[in-house]
Design an enzyme around this catalytic site. Structure first.
Site, PDB file in Angstrom:
ATOM      1  N   GLU A 116      25.531  25.214  39.232  1.00 58.68           N
ATOM      2  CA  GLU A 116      24.866  25.972  37.743  1.00 58.68           C
ATOM      3  C   GLU A 116      23.721  26.967  38.581  1.00 58.68           C
ATOM      4  OE1 GLU A 116      25.457  24.626  35.248  1.00 58.68           O
ATOM      5  OE2 GLU A 116      25.426  22.563  35.047  1.00 58.68           O
ATOM      6  N   HIS A 139      16.639  22.000  36.205  1.00 58.02           N
ATOM      7  CA  HIS A 139      17.338  21.044  35.539  1.00 58.02           C
ATOM      8  C   HIS A 139      17.996  20.517  35.789  1.00 58.02           C
ATOM      9  CE1 HIS A 139      20.951  19.497  33.428  1.00 58.02           C
ATOM     10  NE2 HIS A 139      21.443  19.692  34.692  1.00 58.02           N
ATOM     11  N   HIS A 141      18.026  15.758  34.713  1.00 57.67           N
ATOM     12  CA  HIS A 141      18.474  15.023  33.317  1.00 57.67           C
ATOM     13  C   HIS A 141      17.671  13.611  32.270  1.00 57.67           C
ATOM     14  CE1 HIS A 141      22.723  15.631  35.459  1.00 57.67           C
ATOM     15  NE2 HIS A 141      22.855  16.280  34.972  1.00 57.67           N
ATOM     16  N   GLU A 169      -1.548  17.043  23.016  1.00 66.97           N
ATOM     17  CA  GLU A 169      -1.364  18.503  23.944  1.00 66.97           C
ATOM     18  C   GLU A 169      -0.416  18.969  24.634  1.00 66.97           C
ATOM     19  OE1 GLU A 169      -4.549  17.794  27.298  1.00 66.97           O
ATOM     20  OE2 GLU A 169      -5.660  16.018  26.107  1.00 66.97           O
ATOM     21  N   HIS A 211      23.052  15.491  27.705  1.00 72.75           N
ATOM     22  CA  HIS A 211      22.915  16.480  29.539  1.00 72.75           C
ATOM     23  C   HIS A 211      21.975  16.070  30.084  1.00 72.75           C
ATOM     24  CE1 HIS A 211      24.779  19.822  32.712  1.00 72.75           C
ATOM     25  NE2 HIS A 211      23.534  19.213  32.927  1.00 72.75           N
TER      26      HIS A 211
HETATM   27  P1  13P Z   1      25.511  20.148  41.323  1.00 76.52           P
HETATM   28  O1  13P Z   1      25.831  19.252  41.666  1.00 76.52           O
HETATM   29  O2  13P Z   1      26.538  21.573  41.194  1.00 76.52           O
HETATM   30  O3  13P Z   1      23.246  20.831  40.820  1.00 76.52           O
HETATM   31  O4  13P Z   1      25.530  19.872  39.619  1.00 76.52           O
HETATM   32  C1  13P Z   1      24.548  18.862  38.800  1.00 76.52           C
HETATM   33  C2  13P Z   1      24.538  18.394  37.769  1.00 76.52           C
HETATM   34  O5  13P Z   1      23.001  17.957  37.055  1.00 76.52           O
HETATM   35  C3  13P Z   1      24.990  20.112  36.767  1.00 76.52           C
HETATM   36  O6  13P Z   1      24.794  20.287  35.541  1.00 76.52           O
HETATM   37 ZN    ZN Z   2      22.991  18.254  34.956  1.00 75.48          ZN
END
Ligand code: 13P
Ligand code: ZN
Length: 273
Positions: A116, A139, A141, A169, A211
Site C-alpha cells: 500500500e 491502515h 483491519h 465524544e 477490508h
Molecule cells: P502489506 O503486507 O503489503 O502491508 O499488506 C497488508 C494489507 O493490509 C494490505 O491492505
Molecule cells: Zn489491508
C-alpha cells in the site's frame, strides 16, 4: 552519533504496531503504517546516509521528492515489528525525480515497503496540501467497522452520524465524519486514488469496505486516536445490535450540534438535520 533505531520515529512505529496488533486489528500481515520524516530531522543519524537499494514507485511522487518515509514492510507482521525492527521496517527516501524509492535503512533481509506504499504516498501528498504538519498514515483491519460495512448502507452521512451518536465524544474527535470509498482490490493504486479524493475532501479517516480503515494524522497518537475512536463507536454499535438493536434513547442531532459548539468544532455540512 545516535543510531536511527533509537530514534523517536522507530519507537513510535514499534509502539503503535504492537498496540494495533494487541487490539486485534492486524492478523498476519494485515495493516501498514508510514511516518514522513524530513532530511533535516535525520541529519544527526549516521546510519541513514547511504542508499542500499532502490525500487520503482509506479507513480509520480515528486511532490515529496527528497523526503523520507519510515514504512512497514510488505508481508511482515505488526506482531513482530518491535522485535524484528531492522527487518520489518525500512526508511525510504523519495528520489529527486519522484520516480524511485531509495532504501537507506532497514528491510535488512531483502524486504520491501508495504504493497500500500503508493497509496500511503498519494495520501501523504493529498493531506499535505490541507495540512503542512501531516506526518502519519495508518491502515488496519478493524473488526467492527469491517462488520458494519456488510450490514449497513455504505453512505457517508449515515455512517458519520452513526459514529457521532454512539458516544458523546466522537464529534469533537471527528467532526468532518467518515469517508467511504467503493470496495477495491487491496494494494492497487486505484484504492490510493479513491482514498486521496476523500482526503482532499477533508476526511482524515476513510473506510475501505470489507477490508479496513485508513487514517492520516500529524502524529502517531493523533492518527491512532482517530482509528480507535471510530472503531470504539463501531464496537458500541455492534453491542447495541447484540442487545437486540432497540435504542430507547439516543443522542439527537440537536445534541450533536450542542457538542460541536461546546468543543468549537464544525460538523461536516449537510450531515446533521
Ligand atoms: P502489506 O503486507 O503489503 O502491508 O499488506 C497488508 C494489507 O493490509 C494490505 O491492505
Ligand atoms: Zn489491508
Amino acid at each position: 552519533m545516535t543510531e536511527f533505531i533509537n530514534s523517536q520515529f522507530v519507537k513510535d512505529m514499534c509502539d503503535i504496531t504492537r498496540q494495533s496488533y494487541d487490539n486485534g486489528w492486524d492478523e498476519r500481515n494485515g495493516g501498514n503504517m508510514s511516518i514522513r520524516i524530513t532530511a533535516d530531522e535525520l541529519k544527526d543519524y549516521n546510519d541513514v546516509k547511504e542508499v542500499r537499494r532502490t525500487f520503482d514507485l509506479g507513480f509520480d511522487a515528486s511532490a515529496v521528492a527528497g523526503q523520507y518515509f519510515l514504512v512497514t514492510a510488505t508481508g511482515r507482521y505488526f506482531r513482530n515489528v518491535f522485535q524484528r525492527t531492522k527487518k520489518d521496517l525500512g526508511l525510504v527516501r523519495i528520489s529527486d525525480d519522484g520516480k524511485k524509492g531509495e532504501i537507506v535503512w532497514g528491510y535488512e533481509d531483502g524486504a520491501l515497503p508495504t504493497s500500500e506504499f503508493p497509496t500511503h504516498l498519494m495520501n501523504h501528498i493529498a493531506r499535505l496540501k490541507l495540512d503542512p504538519n501531516q506526518r502519519v498514515v495508518m491502515h488496519c483491519h478493524v473488526t467492527n467497522l469491517i462488520a458494519m460495512s456488510f450490514t449497513q448502507p455504505l453512505d457517508e452521512k449515515y455512517f458519520s452520524k452513526t459514529i457521532w451518536k454512539m458516544q458523546a465524544e466522537s464529534m469533537p474527535v471527528l467532526p468532518e465524519g467518515l469517508g467511504i470509498i467503493p470496495y477495491e482490490t487491496p494494494g492497487t493504486t486505484i484504492i490510493g486514488k479513491h482514498t486521496a479524493a476523500k482526503i482532499t475532501n477533508g476526511f482524515r479517516v476513510v473506510m475501505w469496505p470489507h477490508h479496513g480503515m485508513f487514517a492520516v494524522g500529524d502524529t502517531p497518537d493523533e492518527c491512532f486516536g482517530l482509528i480507535e475512536t471510530v472503531e470504539k463507536a463501531a464496537t458500541i454499535f455492534t453491542a447495541i445490535q447484540a442487545q437486540g438493536g432497540n435504542r430507547l434513547d439516543e443522542i439527537t442531532d440537536k445534541q450533536l450540534v450542542e457538542i460541536a459548539k461546546y468543543f468549537h468544532v464544525t460538523p461536516r455540512k449537510g450531515f446533521l438535520d
